[in-house]
Design an enzyme around this catalytic site. Sequence first.
Site, mmCIF file in Angstrom:
data_model
loop_
_atom_site.group_PDB
_atom_site.id
_atom_site.type_symbol
_atom_site.label_atom_id
_atom_site.label_comp_id
_atom_site.label_asym_id
_atom_site.label_seq_id
_atom_site.Cartn_x
_atom_site.Cartn_y
_atom_site.Cartn_z
ATOM 1 N N LYS A 74 0.857 -1.188 0.000
ATOM 2 C CA LYS A 74 0.000 0.000 0.000
ATOM 3 C C LYS A 74 0.891 1.236 0.000
ATOM 4 C CE LYS A 74 -4.473 0.977 0.377
ATOM 5 N NZ LYS A 74 -5.587 0.271 -0.242
ATOM 6 N N GLY A 178 -23.927 3.827 -2.945
ATOM 7 C CA GLY A 178 -22.884 4.419 -3.775
ATOM 8 C C GLY A 178 -22.537 3.506 -4.937
HETATM 9 P P1 NAD Z 1 -19.149 5.404 -2.479
HETATM 10 O O1 NAD Z 1 -18.482 6.567 -1.844
HETATM 11 O O2 NAD Z 1 -19.455 5.433 -3.930
HETATM 12 O O3 NAD Z 1 -20.537 5.103 -1.729
HETATM 13 C C1 NAD Z 1 -20.699 5.144 -0.339
HETATM 14 C C2 NAD Z 1 -22.149 5.564 -0.073
HETATM 15 O O4 NAD Z 1 -22.392 5.403 1.332
HETATM 16 C C3 NAD Z 1 -22.429 7.019 -0.427
HETATM 17 O O5 NAD Z 1 -23.635 7.103 -1.203
HETATM 18 C C4 NAD Z 1 -22.610 7.690 0.939
HETATM 19 O O6 NAD Z 1 -23.523 8.765 0.921
HETATM 20 C C5 NAD Z 1 -23.129 6.546 1.778
HETATM 21 N N1 NAD Z 1 -22.904 6.656 3.209
HETATM 22 C C6 NAD Z 1 -21.835 7.165 3.869
HETATM 23 N N2 NAD Z 1 -22.014 7.054 5.197
HETATM 24 C C7 NAD Z 1 -23.206 6.442 5.378
HETATM 25 C C8 NAD Z 1 -23.923 6.007 6.522
HETATM 26 N N3 NAD Z 1 -23.463 6.197 7.768
HETATM 27 N N4 NAD Z 1 -25.107 5.404 6.342
HETATM 28 C C9 NAD Z 1 -25.594 5.202 5.095
HETATM 29 N N5 NAD Z 1 -24.969 5.569 3.977
HETATM 30 C C10 NAD Z 1 -23.790 6.186 4.118
HETATM 31 O O7 NAD Z 1 -18.248 4.136 -2.097
HETATM 32 P P2 NAD Z 1 -18.191 2.727 -2.850
HETATM 33 O O8 NAD Z 1 -17.136 2.757 -3.897
HETATM 34 O O9 NAD Z 1 -19.583 2.289 -3.183
HETATM 35 O O10 NAD Z 1 -17.615 1.806 -1.668
HETATM 36 C C11 NAD Z 1 -18.437 1.435 -0.576
HETATM 37 C C12 NAD Z 1 -17.613 0.667 0.439
HETATM 38 O O11 NAD Z 1 -17.058 -0.502 -0.173
HETATM 39 C C13 NAD Z 1 -16.402 1.445 0.998
HETATM 40 O O12 NAD Z 1 -16.203 1.032 2.334
HETATM 41 C C14 NAD Z 1 -15.251 0.965 0.140
HETATM 42 O O13 NAD Z 1 -14.013 1.065 0.828
HETATM 43 C C15 NAD Z 1 -15.629 -0.488 -0.062
HETATM 44 N N6 NAD Z 1 -15.067 -1.078 -1.273
HETATM 45 C C16 NAD Z 1 -15.358 -0.553 -2.485
HETATM 46 C C17 NAD Z 1 -14.845 -1.139 -3.634
HETATM 47 C C18 NAD Z 1 -15.176 -0.592 -5.003
HETATM 48 O O14 NAD Z 1 -14.963 -1.308 -5.979
HETATM 49 N N7 NAD Z 1 -15.700 0.615 -5.113
HETATM 50 C C19 NAD Z 1 -14.019 -2.266 -3.532
HETATM 51 C C20 NAD Z 1 -13.727 -2.792 -2.283
HETATM 52 C C21 NAD Z 1 -14.274 -2.194 -1.138
#
Ligand code: NAD
Length: 353
Positions: A74, A178
């Site tokens: 990382k 999201g």
């Molecule tokens: P994103 O930022 O697109 O979406 C997150 C959503 O959660 C947003 O709409 C936000 O408004 C909402 N949110 C934040 N706090 C909240 C709460 N307390 N209650 C309800 N909703 C809340 O992020 P993402 O890319 O969809 O990723 C989501 C999670 O998955 C993160 O923890 C990320 O680290 C993990 N993740 C994502 C990926 C990927 O491919 N994008 C891969 C591995 C892990």
Amino acid sequence: MMALEHEELHVRRGERTGLYVIIAVHSTRLGPALGGARLWHYTTPGDGVADALRLASAMTLKAAAAGLDLGGGKCVICAEGEIAGGRRRELMLDLGDAVGELEGRYITAEDVGTSSADMALVAERTEHVVGLPAELGGRGDPGPLTARGVEAAIRACLAHRYGDPDPARRRVCVVGLGHVGLDLSERLAAAGAELTVTDIDPDRRQDARRLGARWVHADRAAEVQCDVLAPCALGGAVHDGNVEALRCGIVCGSANNVLADDTLAERLHSREIVYAPDFIANAGGLINVYGELHGLDQHRVDELVDGIGPVVEAVLAEAARRGDTPLGTARTLARERLGHAGGRDRAPARLSA
Ligand code: NAD
């Protein structure tokens, strides 16, 4: 004092920006260490080092558990405030130089605070970068693939808990609509699940309406009676203050660090709530960049992502056999794979600055 089991730790001040670029390589036993570059504000560079070390070791487990020939690493860049324009370009060139010095032992990608457009700049200085824009051979938004993997993990959990992997008529509560959560909700709605959804962004209610899902206030999501609670927002969705209030049979989502601390795995276990370890359930994003690295076609990448289901099944079955938590068993199995790998012997930690 943190026990340092990492292979390498590099701390560089970028020659253009003077900002700290910290790269931790935890393990290259299974392959080059892959992990994103996080651009974040840290109180001290030492905090950035600690975060890089912690995140790098988590990447080793994630890759090992997903069966990928990748190690864990990382990068953390310590920065304050918005970095844009020419200074951002300089920072990405600094990052590219730091990555290049590791000669392929570490491969970088986008992470919190960085984007595929940033990776295009990094690529001007090093070939050891993935997560590129599509026009440069990248694979675009990993969200849909991550969602596909989470669905596979949910099906495996349903089979284990209820004897049937089919999400039809199962009550699923998705927290966070999201990139991942919305796609997952669409998949589950198409499969006939009864959805409850939430987000702190009230505009997402229109998605709920479109999906025919019930909307719940984000503060109440943990208490929703359901078969599956799918945390897809930030980390720490299950914590000391809500673990006894959960009314679900399964916790399985995309969020990193779903459990605020590891002892919660025991608490879920004692309440007979099945927990799919996050680093297995959300490995679709890592598989996406693995596909980019090896030039795999979409069909093969989809197959690898669907393989998350059997991995979760195996972990849950083995955990039940051992009387262990799924988290404990997943870690043990990943470490066993690392132990059996024919890679180079663990090198002593090499610190350079
Ligand atoms: P994103 O930022 O697109 O979406 C997150 C959503 O959660 C947003 O709409 C936000 O408004 C909402 N949110 C934040 N706090 C909240 C709460 N307390 N209650 C309800 N909703 C809340 O992020 P993402 O890319 O969809 O990723 C989501 C999670 O998955 C993160 O923890 C990320 O680290 C993990 N993740 C994502 C990926 C990927 O491919 N994008 C891969 C591995 C892990």
